[in-house]
Scaffold this motif. Sequence first.
Motif, PDB file in Angstrom:
ATOM      1  N   GLU A   1       0.909  -1.144   0.079  1.00 48.38           N
ATOM      2  CA  GLU A   1      -0.038  -0.014  -0.085  1.00 48.38           C
ATOM      3  C   GLU A   1       0.768   1.233   0.136  1.00 48.38           C
ATOM      4  OE1 GLU A   1      -2.738  -0.108   3.220  1.00 48.38           O
ATOM      5  OE2 GLU A   1      -3.663  -2.093   2.667  1.00 48.38           O
ATOM      6  N   PRO A   2       0.482   2.366  -0.524  1.00 45.81           N
ATOM      7  CA  PRO A   2       1.322   3.623  -0.784  1.00 45.81           C
ATOM      8  C   PRO A   2       1.517   4.097   0.826  1.00 45.81           C
ATOM      9  CG  PRO A   2      -0.562   3.419  -2.298  1.00 45.81           C
ATOM     10  CD  PRO A   2      -0.879   2.247  -1.533  1.00 45.81           C
ATOM     11  N   GLY A   3       2.776   4.407   0.950  1.00 51.70           N
ATOM     12  CA  GLY A   3       3.049   5.336   2.262  1.00 51.70           C
ATOM     13  C   GLY A   3       3.133   4.012   3.453  1.00 51.70           C
ATOM     14  N   ARG A   4       3.111   2.883   3.381  1.00 51.53           N
ATOM     15  CA  ARG A   4       3.430   1.944   4.148  1.00 51.53           C
ATOM     16  C   ARG A   4       4.503   1.037   3.764  1.00 51.53           C
ATOM     17  NH1 ARG A   4      -2.465   0.014   6.444  1.00 51.53           N
ATOM     18  NH2 ARG A   4      -3.561   1.914   6.892  1.00 51.53           N
ATOM     19  N   ALA A   5       5.262   0.490   4.787  1.00 52.97           N
ATOM     20  CA  ALA A   5       6.328  -0.405   4.785  1.00 52.97           C
ATOM     21  C   ALA A   5       5.844  -1.628   4.147  1.00 52.97           C
ATOM     22  CB  ALA A   5       7.032  -0.313   5.706  1.00 52.97           C
ATOM     23  N   PRO A   6       6.700  -2.383   3.637  1.00 56.73           N
ATOM     24  CA  PRO A   6       6.115  -4.058   3.192  1.00 56.73           C
ATOM     25  C   PRO A   6       5.905  -4.852   4.449  1.00 56.73           C
ATOM     26  CG  PRO A   6       7.842  -3.304   1.888  1.00 56.73           C
ATOM     27  CD  PRO A   6       7.814  -2.190   2.911  1.00 56.73           C
ATOM     28  N   ASP A   7       4.924  -5.520   4.638  1.00 51.85           N
ATOM     29  CA  ASP A   7       4.721  -6.495   5.735  1.00 51.85           C
ATOM     30  C   ASP A   7       5.375  -7.846   5.360  1.00 51.85           C
ATOM     31  OD1 ASP A   7       3.624  -7.925   7.928  1.00 51.85           O
ATOM     32  OD2 ASP A   7       1.732  -7.856   7.204  1.00 51.85           O
ATOM     33  N   LEU A   8       6.539  -7.825   5.784  1.00 49.08           N
ATOM     34  CA  LEU A   8       7.225  -9.064   5.453  1.00 49.08           C
ATOM     35  C   LEU A   8       6.779 -10.298   6.070  1.00 49.08           C
ATOM     36  CD1 LEU A   8      11.023  -7.834   5.576  1.00 49.08           C
ATOM     37  CD2 LEU A   8       9.447  -7.800   3.520  1.00 49.08           C
ATOM     38  N   ALA A   9       6.614 -10.160   7.639  1.00 52.45           N
ATOM     39  CA  ALA A   9       5.923 -11.563   8.028  1.00 52.45           C
ATOM     40  C   ALA A   9       4.406 -11.738   7.366  1.00 52.45           C
ATOM     41  CB  ALA A   9       5.522 -10.938   9.665  1.00 52.45           C
TER      42      ALA A   9
ATOM     43  N   PHE B   1      13.284 -13.548  -2.907  1.00 53.78           N
ATOM     44  CA  PHE B   1      14.094 -12.332  -3.327  1.00 53.78           C
ATOM     45  C   PHE B   1      14.311 -11.468  -1.930  1.00 53.78           C
ATOM     46  CE2 PHE B   1       9.347 -11.290  -3.520  1.00 53.78           C
ATOM     47  CZ  PHE B   1       9.672  -9.940  -3.112  1.00 53.78           C
ATOM     48  N   PHE B   2      15.217 -10.739  -2.315  1.00 53.78           N
ATOM     49  CA  PHE B   2      15.707  -9.795  -1.153  1.00 53.78           C
ATOM     50  C   PHE B   2      14.848  -8.708  -1.089  1.00 53.78           C
ATOM     51  CE2 PHE B   2      19.564 -12.173  -1.742  1.00 53.78           C
ATOM     52  CZ  PHE B   2      19.883 -12.690  -0.519  1.00 53.78           C
ATOM     53  N   ALA B   3      14.296  -8.173   0.060  1.00 51.78           N
ATOM     54  CA  ALA B   3      13.666  -6.942   0.202  1.00 51.78           C
ATOM     55  C   ALA B   3      14.149  -5.884  -0.467  1.00 51.78           C
ATOM     56  CB  ALA B   3      12.771  -6.926   1.502  1.00 51.78           C
ATOM     57  N   ASN B   4      13.262  -4.732  -0.990  1.00 52.19           N
ATOM     58  CA  ASN B   4      14.019  -3.414  -1.452  1.00 52.19           C
ATOM     59  C   ASN B   4      15.177  -3.377  -2.473  1.00 52.19           C
ATOM     60  OD1 ASN B   4      11.857  -2.512   0.593  1.00 52.19           O
ATOM     61  ND2 ASN B   4      13.607  -2.528   2.124  1.00 52.19           N
ATOM     62  N   MET B   5      15.459  -4.746  -2.854  1.00 52.14           N
ATOM     63  CA  MET B   5      16.359  -4.499  -4.146  1.00 52.14           C
ATOM     64  C   MET B   5      16.179  -4.020  -5.361  1.00 52.14           C
ATOM     65  SD  MET B   5      19.183  -5.741  -2.679  1.00 52.14           S
ATOM     66  CE  MET B   5      20.136  -6.187  -4.022  1.00 52.14           C
TER      67      MET B   5
END
Length: 459
Positions: free
Chosen positions: A4-12, A22-26
Amino acid sequence: MLQEPGRAPDLAGANKDGQQLFFANMSFQRRGAPRLTPDQRAPWKRRDKNNLPFQPGTGFAAEVGVRSTLFDMAPDPEVIAARVLVEDSDLTRYCAAVVREHAERAGWSKRQRNDVIRSLRLLQILRPTPTAKIRATDVLQLRQYSGNVISTIDVLAAAGLLIEDRPTRLERYFAAKTSTLPPLMKDQLEVWLQVLTEGARQAPRQIPRDPQTIRVHILGIEPIIHGWAEAGFQSFSEVTSADITAALGETGARRHIAGNALKSLFTTIKARRLIFANPTRGMKASPKATTIPLALDAAVIRQELNCPDPVVALAVALVAFHALTGKQLRHLQLTDISDGHLVLGNRDIPLAAPVRTRLAAWLDHRNRTWPGTANPHLLINRRTAPRLVPVGPQFPWVGLTLRPQALREDRILHEIHATGGDIRRICDLFGLSVDGATRYLNTVEHPDLTIEGERVPRT
């Protein structure tokens, strides 16, 4: 996963029902990043509107960053076949002018040109990095996809995109002969091979040797070093002068070849401080073994001269009548023959009538089979017709009972007997040195070749 825009990825949450691969934010790119202008783009993406899609020599690097794959998986052949039909790759556009030039210069058919273009598309699909130069070993993998390997390598080399990493014939031969040796002994042999092939500027200085000379050296010492390895030797530092003398005594006719090879080996590795002492120092050179050339059966030669294959008949005729070597035969060009004469270096050879007859038959066959070929060599085959290289050393002798060296010796032997031992004549006629001609001169009055003082006639 939907971010969602403005929110960090929910990795859990993303890994709750599966595994993240994959590696996050690459590959995350912020919104509003400035768009690159044509001048700021990578050179391989810029196009030259006036001439080629890409400027030659730009855009492809020998080494670029490549992400390691998590696991290897063979491509799906059906997917590859479908993508090749619609692939419009940078590699194909980059090499378009080179393909067109090669097709015109070498006389390629439309089918072969399309095969090369298809092979370039395959390479673009299969390689992991689109801007890296291509290794020759990767091109060899195109065979499983029915790709054109040889012509594709020629195009990539002309475009400056090829990394030649194929082992040479000498390297393959060396690896086959030393694969079972102890590791330390093999490492010492590799140092010796490197000095022979590339030369050395440190003492003892040495110029690079001919690959055939190196092959003979390896052939001479192969049974000796394997015998030492079977006896328990782990390094050449364990070899003594007595071991070398005993080994040379069992080589027989190869004593001279093996002796020279062992001297070269121990001198080299001693200079590189891989052994403490040179066991061949002060050892006298072994006498060179000589063989007696013998005449061939005339019926066998006559049978091959009348072979229905025109290239076989011509090759046998040129060697049987004019004593050409196999190398000279392979490198003969069409322009070397004019008005019934063969110009070979500084020699002008009038061709015999049987040779001219077989030459005309081969040229007719050559023109009918490959009318558009631009290969300048006299002898060509299916593999060399669309290229400009000579045929291999086994063409067209595969399957024949005759070998060019034995056939050449038979011709010179006949000439020395016909002239009564005129060594000057065979030197001028066949381009031999005095030492080389003496080998044939010794057969004129050889005791084993005479019967009650009479010379044995040539069959």
